[in-house]
Motif scaffolding. Sequence first.
Motif, mmCIF file in Angstrom:
data_model
loop_
_atom_site.group_PDB
_atom_site.id
_atom_site.type_symbol
_atom_site.label_atom_id
_atom_site.label_comp_id
_atom_site.label_asym_id
_atom_site.label_seq_id
_atom_site.Cartn_x
_atom_site.Cartn_y
_atom_site.Cartn_z
ATOM 1 N N ALA A 80 -42.750 3.833 -2.962
ATOM 2 C CA ALA A 80 -44.152 3.456 -3.150
ATOM 3 C C ALA A 80 -44.854 3.142 -1.827
ATOM 4 C CB ALA A 80 -44.234 2.247 -4.081
ATOM 5 N N LEU A 81 -44.108 2.921 -0.761
ATOM 6 C CA LEU A 81 -44.708 2.651 0.539
ATOM 7 C C LEU A 81 -45.358 3.886 1.149
ATOM 8 C CD1 LEU A 81 -41.885 0.423 2.106
ATOM 9 C CD2 LEU A 81 -44.025 -0.341 1.062
ATOM 10 N N GLY A 82 -44.980 5.069 0.655
ATOM 11 C CA GLY A 82 -45.604 6.297 1.130
ATOM 12 C C GLY A 82 -45.119 6.784 2.481
ATOM 13 N N LEU A 83 -43.980 6.288 2.925
ATOM 14 C CA LEU A 83 -43.416 6.693 4.213
ATOM 15 C C LEU A 83 -42.309 7.723 4.007
ATOM 16 C CD1 LEU A 83 -43.014 3.134 5.759
ATOM 17 C CD2 LEU A 83 -44.586 4.898 6.600
ATOM 18 N N PRO A 84 -42.097 8.610 4.978
ATOM 19 C CA PRO A 84 -40.918 9.477 4.905
ATOM 20 C C PRO A 84 -39.650 8.633 4.823
ATOM 21 C CG PRO A 84 -42.421 10.263 6.606
ATOM 22 C CD PRO A 84 -42.941 8.922 6.158
ATOM 23 N N ILE A 85 -38.717 9.067 3.992
ATOM 24 C CA ILE A 85 -37.480 8.318 3.770
ATOM 25 C C ILE A 85 -36.285 9.143 4.231
ATOM 26 C CG2 ILE A 85 -35.930 7.372 2.012
ATOM 27 C CD1 ILE A 85 -38.396 6.666 0.350
ATOM 28 N N VAL A 86 -35.439 8.517 5.026
ATOM 29 C CA VAL A 86 -34.144 9.078 5.378
ATOM 30 C C VAL A 86 -33.100 8.145 4.773
ATOM 31 C CG1 VAL A 86 -32.545 9.692 7.229
ATOM 32 C CG2 VAL A 86 -35.003 10.132 7.503
ATOM 33 N N GLU A 87 -32.465 8.584 3.696
ATOM 34 C CA GLU A 87 -31.489 7.749 3.006
ATOM 35 C C GLU A 87 -30.151 7.777 3.746
ATOM 36 O OE1 GLU A 87 -31.267 8.311 -1.415
ATOM 37 O OE2 GLU A 87 -32.611 9.976 -0.918
ATOM 38 N N ASP A 88 -29.693 6.631 4.200
ATOM 39 C CA ASP A 88 -28.332 6.536 4.701
ATOM 40 C C ASP A 88 -27.442 6.330 3.481
ATOM 41 O OD1 ASP A 88 -25.861 5.892 5.771
ATOM 42 O OD2 ASP A 88 -26.690 4.765 7.449
ATOM 43 N N ALA A 89 -27.022 7.462 2.919
ATOM 44 C CA ALA A 89 -26.192 7.463 1.712
ATOM 45 C C ALA A 89 -24.739 7.745 2.064
ATOM 46 C CB ALA A 89 -26.724 8.511 0.735
ATOM 47 N N ALA A 90 -24.335 7.366 3.281
ATOM 48 C CA ALA A 90 -22.977 7.653 3.761
ATOM 49 C C ALA A 90 -21.911 7.158 2.798
ATOM 50 C CB ALA A 90 -22.774 7.037 5.145
ATOM 51 N N GLN A 91 -22.174 6.030 2.135
ATOM 52 C CA GLN A 91 -21.184 5.411 1.258
ATOM 53 C C GLN A 91 -21.510 5.609 -0.228
ATOM 54 O OE1 GLN A 91 -20.993 1.265 2.453
ATOM 55 N NE2 GLN A 91 -20.416 1.755 4.551
ATOM 56 N N ALA A 92 -22.430 6.500 -0.529
ATOM 57 C CA ALA A 92 -22.993 6.494 -1.884
ATOM 58 C C ALA A 92 -23.001 7.856 -2.566
ATOM 59 C CB ALA A 92 -24.418 5.940 -1.834
ATOM 60 N N VAL A 93 -22.015 8.688 -2.301
ATOM 61 C CA VAL A 93 -21.984 9.982 -2.973
ATOM 62 C C VAL A 93 -21.775 9.779 -4.478
ATOM 63 C CG1 VAL A 93 -19.514 10.285 -2.486
ATOM 64 C CG2 VAL A 93 -20.924 12.268 -3.007
ATOM 65 N N GLY A 94 -22.690 10.311 -5.264
ATOM 66 C CA GLY A 94 -22.630 10.159 -6.720
ATOM 67 C C GLY A 94 -23.405 8.981 -7.262
ATOM 68 N N ALA A 95 -23.947 8.129 -6.388
ATOM 69 C CA ALA A 95 -24.746 6.986 -6.857
ATOM 70 C C ALA A 95 -26.088 7.464 -7.394
ATOM 71 C CB ALA A 95 -24.959 5.999 -5.710
ATOM 72 N N ARG A 96 -26.702 6.627 -8.230
ATOM 73 C CA ARG A 96 -27.978 7.003 -8.836
ATOM 74 C C ARG A 96 -28.918 5.803 -8.879
ATOM 75 N NH1 ARG A 96 -27.492 11.993 -10.952
ATOM 76 N NH2 ARG A 96 -29.500 11.880 -11.999
ATOM 77 N N PHE A 97 -30.205 6.114 -8.765
ATOM 78 C CA PHE A 97 -31.261 5.127 -8.997
ATOM 79 C C PHE A 97 -32.064 5.645 -10.179
ATOM 80 C CE2 PHE A 97 -35.390 3.201 -8.707
ATOM 81 C CZ PHE A 97 -35.128 1.900 -8.294
ATOM 82 N N GLY A 98 -31.925 4.979 -11.320
ATOM 83 C CA GLY A 98 -32.541 5.496 -12.534
ATOM 84 C C GLY A 98 -31.928 6.844 -12.880
ATOM 85 N N GLU A 99 -32.784 7.834 -13.104
ATOM 86 C CA GLU A 99 -32.316 9.169 -13.456
ATOM 87 C C GLU A 99 -32.103 10.048 -12.238
ATOM 88 O OE1 GLU A 99 -31.470 10.068 -16.586
ATOM 89 O OE2 GLU A 99 -31.850 7.939 -17.006
ATOM 90 N N ARG A 100 -32.390 9.527 -11.053
ATOM 91 C CA ARG A 100 -32.308 10.342 -9.843
ATOM 92 C C ARG A 100 -31.090 9.972 -8.997
ATOM 93 N NH1 ARG A 100 -38.160 9.950 -7.172
ATOM 94 N NH2 ARG A 100 -37.128 11.253 -5.585
ATOM 95 N N ALA A 101 -30.542 10.984 -8.365
ATOM 96 C CA ALA A 101 -29.361 10.782 -7.544
ATOM 97 C C ALA A 101 -29.735 10.268 -6.165
ATOM 98 C CB ALA A 101 -28.595 12.096 -7.411
ATOM 99 N N ALA A 102 -28.853 9.480 -5.580
ATOM 100 C CA ALA A 102 -28.977 9.170 -4.163
ATOM 101 C C ALA A 102 -28.996 10.490 -3.409
ATOM 102 C CB ALA A 102 -27.805 8.308 -3.705
ATOM 103 N N GLY A 103 -29.894 10.584 -2.457
ATOM 104 C CA GLY A 103 -30.041 11.829 -1.712
ATOM 105 C C GLY A 103 -31.182 12.695 -2.188
ATOM 106 N N SER A 104 -31.934 12.224 -3.198
ATOM 107 C CA SER A 104 -33.050 13.021 -3.736
ATOM 108 C C SER A 104 -34.407 12.396 -3.451
ATOM 109 C CB SER A 104 -32.884 13.195 -5.256
ATOM 110 O OG SER A 104 -33.048 11.954 -5.941
ATOM 111 N N PHE A 105 -34.438 11.348 -2.623
ATOM 112 C CA PHE A 105 -35.685 10.619 -2.393
ATOM 113 C C PHE A 105 -36.342 10.966 -1.056
ATOM 114 C CE2 PHE A 105 -33.484 8.191 -5.568
ATOM 115 C CZ PHE A 105 -34.483 7.724 -6.401
ATOM 116 N N GLY A 106 -35.763 11.844 -0.321
ATOM 117 C CA GLY A 106 -36.304 12.234 0.979
ATOM 118 C C GLY A 106 -35.294 13.132 1.633
ATOM 119 N N LEU A 107 -34.770 12.699 2.751
ATOM 120 C CA LEU A 107 -33.629 13.362 3.381
ATOM 121 C C LEU A 107 -32.415 12.474 3.133
ATOM 122 C CD1 LEU A 107 -35.430 14.413 6.651
ATOM 123 C CD2 LEU A 107 -34.299 16.006 5.095
ATOM 124 N N GLY A 108 -31.466 12.962 2.339
ATOM 125 C CA GLY A 108 -30.283 12.184 2.003
ATOM 126 C C GLY A 108 -29.139 12.511 2.937
#
Length: 362
Positions: free
Chosen positions: A138-166
């Motif tokens: 909601a902040l409207g900024l480009p997001i780079v997700e540091d998902a190094a430890q989170a393969v397969g994690a999810r936020f709601g219906e969306r996977a980690a790595g789908s919110f910007g650059l994962g």
Amino acid sequence: MISISSVSLPPETEELVLSVLRSGMLAQGPRVAELEEAFARLCGVPHAVAVNNGTTALVASLQALGLGPGDEVITTPFSFVATLNAILEAGATVRFADIRDDFTVDPDAVRALVTDRTRAVVPVHLYGLPADMAALEALGLPIVEDAAQAVGARFGERAAGSFGLGCFSLYGTKNITSGEGGMVTTTDDALADRLRLLRNQGMRRRYEYELPGHNYRMTDLQAAVALPQMARLEEINARRASNAGKLTAGLSGVPGLVVPAEVPGRTHVWHQYTVRVTAEARLDRDTLAVRLAQAGIGTGVYYPRLMHDYPCYQGHPLIPDTGDTPMARDAAKEALSLPVHPGVSDSDVDRIVETVTGLLAQ
């Protein structure tokens, strides 16, 4: 000894690696492409770009966004130092936002740091728990997700790595490993194209250079190690979650010990099971770790200091203001990870619970 981490590879890994050796195609090739396709499916995105490690994934993502001197990037101070190093390598100025009690960055703290120079936010899905991606998005900024430890994690219906650059790591201790390796996922066609150029010396076709690039390529040997695990990721993460649930059931209510929360709407993949050993505990964190080691139970302190507290970052021109982050500083003093990996048996869990309880409840 019940180790804090353990690497166990499926039996078909050996044959797949041998098939690569026999093929003569050891560098980036069809196995890398196969792994990229598997990651893209997992994250529900059209693009996954394999690179040689998780730090490279972060660096390449920041470079793909065009970040450089004068730009500011907001992240957490409580993470593995690769998060900080990647921002510095991109040439951007780092701003640190405090965390919540779930160890992930506080979106309100991020919002308070936004200026007209802010170009990206790098949330860390620490220990396998996604940050509050709805609030950050909601902040409207480009997001780079540091998902190094989170393969397969999810936020709601969306996977980690789908919110910007994962950005994922496939290091030896991760839930999916290739020994060394990384992956960047994105829905953005232009960014994916730029990432592929960056990892391959800026070449689209041989000796046709479109931008200054690097050698960030993954090998088919690395991909061959990771591929069989991808098919078992649900099983791997389910075992970690089962162990975590049993640890929480057994350790809840131990004086001075705070067990990790499962946040509604977020799927934790339990790369680490991290408790907080507070001032009310009978033993401090470091003493408890020593006593557990003496009892044959491995632990990990992830992480004993905030990233910028190390002397090599003191006075760094790209870290002009470390800010006030009391929640993160408390976490660095209190966090202790207990074994949760799939190699931990039910009897191991019982032993961990009994030993921790015995040490803190005497």
